[in-house]
Design a protein around this motif. Structure first.
Motif, mmCIF file in Angstrom:
data_model
loop_
_atom_site.group_PDB
_atom_site.id
_atom_site.type_symbol
_atom_site.label_atom_id
_atom_site.label_comp_id
_atom_site.label_asym_id
_atom_site.label_seq_id
_atom_site.Cartn_x
_atom_site.Cartn_y
_atom_site.Cartn_z
ATOM 1 N N LEU A 161 -59.251 85.511 88.791
ATOM 2 C CA LEU A 161 -58.280 86.598 88.726
ATOM 3 C C LEU A 161 -57.107 86.246 87.807
ATOM 4 O O LEU A 161 -56.616 87.092 87.063
ATOM 5 N N GLY A 162 -56.661 85.019 87.850
ATOM 6 C CA GLY A 162 -55.577 84.579 86.965
ATOM 7 C C GLY A 162 -55.976 84.621 85.504
ATOM 8 O O GLY A 162 -55.212 85.083 84.645
ATOM 9 N N VAL A 163 -57.182 84.148 85.202
ATOM 10 C CA VAL A 163 -57.669 84.162 83.826
ATOM 11 C C VAL A 163 -57.856 85.602 83.348
ATOM 12 O O VAL A 163 -57.474 85.957 82.228
ATOM 13 N N ALA A 164 -58.427 86.451 84.197
ATOM 14 C CA ALA A 164 -58.631 87.848 83.826
ATOM 15 C C ALA A 164 -57.290 88.549 83.591
ATOM 16 O O ALA A 164 -57.138 89.340 82.655
ATOM 17 N N GLY A 165 -56.313 88.267 84.421
ATOM 18 C CA GLY A 165 -54.985 88.851 84.241
ATOM 19 C C GLY A 165 -54.335 88.379 82.953
ATOM 20 O O GLY A 165 -53.702 89.163 82.241
ATOM 21 N N ALA A 166 -54.476 87.104 82.643
ATOM 22 C CA ALA A 166 -53.898 86.569 81.413
ATOM 23 C C ALA A 166 -54.566 87.174 80.182
ATOM 24 O O ALA A 166 -53.904 87.507 79.196
ATOM 25 N N VAL A 167 -55.883 87.328 80.234
ATOM 26 C CA VAL A 167 -56.608 87.938 79.116
ATOM 27 C C VAL A 167 -56.190 89.395 78.949
ATOM 28 O O VAL A 167 -55.952 89.871 77.833
ATOM 29 N N ALA A 168 -56.077 90.132 80.048
ATOM 30 C CA ALA A 168 -55.675 91.535 79.981
ATOM 31 C C ALA A 168 -54.254 91.661 79.430
ATOM 32 O O ALA A 168 -53.974 92.516 78.577
ATOM 33 N N PHE A 169 -53.357 90.824 79.882
ATOM 34 C CA PHE A 169 -51.978 90.859 79.398
ATOM 35 C C PHE A 169 -51.919 90.504 77.921
ATOM 36 O O PHE A 169 -51.235 91.156 77.135
ATOM 37 N N SER A 210 -54.309 90.734 75.614
ATOM 38 C CA SER A 210 -54.903 91.773 74.766
ATOM 39 C C SER A 210 -54.000 93.000 74.710
ATOM 40 O O SER A 210 -53.887 93.649 73.667
ATOM 41 N N GLY A 211 -53.330 93.313 75.800
ATOM 42 C CA GLY A 211 -52.382 94.416 75.791
ATOM 43 C C GLY A 211 -51.221 94.148 74.854
ATOM 44 O O GLY A 211 -50.756 95.048 74.139
ATOM 45 N N MET A 212 -50.718 92.937 74.833
ATOM 46 C CA MET A 212 -49.621 92.578 73.928
ATOM 47 C C MET A 212 -50.075 92.641 72.468
ATOM 48 O O MET A 212 -49.325 93.098 71.603
ATOM 49 N N ILE A 213 -51.275 92.199 72.183
ATOM 50 C CA ILE A 213 -51.789 92.247 70.812
ATOM 51 C C ILE A 213 -51.908 93.695 70.350
ATOM 52 O O ILE A 213 -51.491 94.034 69.243
ATOM 53 N N VAL A 214 -52.443 94.561 71.202
ATOM 54 C CA VAL A 214 -52.561 95.977 70.848
ATOM 55 C C VAL A 214 -51.183 96.584 70.647
ATOM 56 O O VAL A 214 -50.945 97.334 69.700
ATOM 57 N N TRP A 215 -50.227 96.258 71.500
ATOM 58 C CA TRP A 215 -48.870 96.805 71.384
ATOM 59 C C TRP A 215 -48.208 96.363 70.085
ATOM 60 O O TRP A 215 -47.558 97.150 69.415
ATOM 61 N N VAL A 216 -48.379 95.114 69.697
ATOM 62 C CA VAL A 216 -47.784 94.615 68.464
ATOM 63 C C VAL A 216 -48.438 95.255 67.239
ATOM 64 O O VAL A 216 -47.758 95.616 66.286
ATOM 65 N N LEU A 217 -49.751 95.429 67.263
ATOM 66 C CA LEU A 217 -50.437 96.002 66.115
ATOM 67 C C LEU A 217 -50.171 97.489 65.964
ATOM 68 O O LEU A 217 -50.029 97.986 64.854
ATOM 69 N N VAL A 218 -50.088 98.213 67.066
ATOM 70 C CA VAL A 218 -49.924 99.659 66.998
ATOM 71 C C VAL A 218 -48.460 100.036 66.810
ATOM 72 O O VAL A 218 -48.157 101.018 66.142
ATOM 73 N N GLN A 219 -47.526 99.283 67.342
ATOM 74 C CA GLN A 219 -46.095 99.562 67.294
ATOM 75 C C GLN A 219 -45.807 100.983 67.766
ATOM 76 O O GLN A 219 -45.606 101.887 66.971
ATOM 77 N N PRO A 220 -45.772 101.215 69.051
ATOM 78 C CA PRO A 220 -45.527 102.562 69.557
ATOM 79 C C PRO A 220 -44.187 103.093 69.088
ATOM 80 O O PRO A 220 -43.200 102.373 69.030
ATOM 81 N N GLY A 221 -44.157 104.347 68.718
ATOM 82 C CA GLY A 221 -42.934 104.975 68.262
ATOM 83 C C GLY A 221 -42.685 104.812 66.781
ATOM 84 O O GLY A 221 -41.762 105.384 66.241
ATOM 85 N N ALA A 222 -43.484 104.025 66.096
ATOM 86 C CA ALA A 222 -43.292 103.836 64.668
ATOM 87 C C ALA A 222 -43.793 105.069 63.938
ATOM 88 O O ALA A 222 -44.810 105.650 64.279
ATOM 89 N N THR A 223 -43.054 105.471 62.925
ATOM 90 C CA THR A 223 -43.455 106.633 62.148
ATOM 91 C C THR A 223 -43.920 106.178 60.786
ATOM 92 O O THR A 223 -43.441 105.190 60.246
ATOM 93 N N THR A 224 -44.839 106.914 60.236
ATOM 94 C CA THR A 224 -45.309 106.596 58.908
ATOM 95 C C THR A 224 -44.601 107.485 57.909
ATOM 96 O O THR A 224 -44.402 108.674 58.148
#
Length: 72
Positions: free
Chosen positions: A9-17, A19-33
């Motif tokens: 459960l700890g490893v799965a939580g760390a992987v989920a967290f 991957s979520g951070m990587i997606v958040w950094v790559l997508v940059q929510p609120g950024a406009t083109t």
């Protein structure tokens, strides 16, 4: 619970967290083109508002200023 389940459960939580951070950094929510076609009407209105707000008085004497007094 057994130690294996807790570790899994700890490893799965760390992987989920992670991957979520990587997606958040790559997508940059609120950024406009920006488009190369120019500015839209709302951009022009925002620019005009900023110029009026920050423009100040070009004829005002700003040399010397006013002594700043602390508010105790």
């Amino acid at each position: 619970m057994s130690a294996r389940i807790l570790i899994a459960l700890g490893v799965a939580g760390a992987v989920a967290f992670g991957s979520g951070m990587i997606v958040w950094v790559l997508v940059q929510p609120g950024a406009t083109t920006e488009t190369s076609t120019g500015t839209s009407g709302s951009d022009a209105a925002q620019r005009e508002h900023r110029e009026r707000f920050f423009g100040g008085d070009p004829d005002g004497d700003v040399h010397g200023g006013q002594e700043m007094k602390p508010r105790w």
